[in-house]
Motif scaffolding. Sequence first.
Motif, PDB file in Angstrom:
ATOM      1  N   UNK A   4       0.823  -1.221   0.000  1.00 51.12           N
ATOM      2  CA  UNK A   4       0.000   0.000   0.000  1.00 51.12           C
ATOM      3  C   UNK A   4       0.852   1.264   0.000  1.00 51.12           C
ATOM      4  N   UNK A   5       0.313   2.320  -0.623  1.00 49.69           N
ATOM      5  CA  UNK A   5       0.986   3.614  -0.713  1.00 49.69           C
ATOM      6  C   UNK A   5       0.197   4.621   0.117  1.00 49.69           C
ATOM      7  N   UNK A   6       0.876   5.374   0.964  1.00 51.91           N
ATOM      8  CA  UNK A   6       0.229   6.409   1.771  1.00 51.91           C
ATOM      9  C   UNK A   6       0.452   7.761   1.096  1.00 51.91           C
ATOM     10  N   UNK A   7      -0.636   8.529   0.900  1.00 50.29           N
ATOM     11  CA  UNK A   7      -0.553   9.830   0.252  1.00 50.29           C
ATOM     12  C   UNK A   7      -1.103  10.917   1.164  1.00 50.29           C
ATOM     13  N   UNK A   8      -0.630  12.145   0.919  1.00 49.18           N
ATOM     14  CA  UNK A   8      -1.182  13.340   1.582  1.00 49.18           C
ATOM     15  C   UNK A   8      -1.106  13.229   3.102  1.00 49.18           C
ATOM     16  N   UNK A   9       0.042  12.807   3.615  1.00 46.17           N
ATOM     17  CA  UNK A   9       0.228  12.698   5.069  1.00 46.17           C
ATOM     18  C   UNK A   9      -0.779  11.766   5.735  1.00 46.17           C
ATOM     19  N   UNK A  10      -1.266  10.785   5.004  1.00 46.15           N
ATOM     20  CA  UNK A  10      -2.202   9.832   5.588  1.00 46.15           C
ATOM     21  C   UNK A  10      -3.652  10.068   5.238  1.00 46.15           C
TER      22      UNK A  10
END
Length: 219
Positions: A4-10
């Motif tokens: 999984x990829x985390x975007x925008x500080x979560x």
Amino acid sequence: FCLPHVYKNGVMIWDPRVDHYSHQNFLTLAEIEHVLTAILAQDVTPFVFTFEPGGHHAIYHTPLQNETEERLAGAFVERSEVAVLPAAQLPAAAEITNISALGEGPAIDRIEALIASEPHLVAYAGDAWEGNGWRWIDIHHSDASKGAAVDMLRAQLNAERVVCFGDSYNDLSMFATADESYAPANAADPVKEAATAVIGPHDEDGIARFLRERFELPG
């Protein structure tokens, strides 16, 4: 990369194995209004980051007020390769992931104070690379943080140990929940103080060198 990829500080977590976002924490209309009112009251330009139908991302802003904001808008285009457009073009169907601003220190401090009463907002602020007393602020839903994202991924992946790297204030929540946390030598001082250890700076490939040594990777 299948994890999984985390975007925008979560704010968002993308799971490539199922081809969709497993977690989304967008700002509500009331929260958006609160943030915009606080920013505009200080004569600072808000930059509104969106997630739109079809999976598109864009950034919208009110009229830019100085050369520093104009350079920031140009930097967003170069770094993120997304459209940077006037606020009047913001589509009604867009979800707001976060709102950012750049301004003189006292103005950013007042913005942070004005939104502190909103229980479901979290703000990250710090000294800007532009120098000369400029500071930045980035505002998200309170459920969106790197720390919360790390906890979700730990459970989702059944991970026994989490090692993370960070250099700014929005990384502190991640440092608090990870088993090990490392800050490059050019990180903000509070981040270095919270880290397990300080490693080499960004411009000397500090993280890559750490990973090569830690996991005995070939040179």
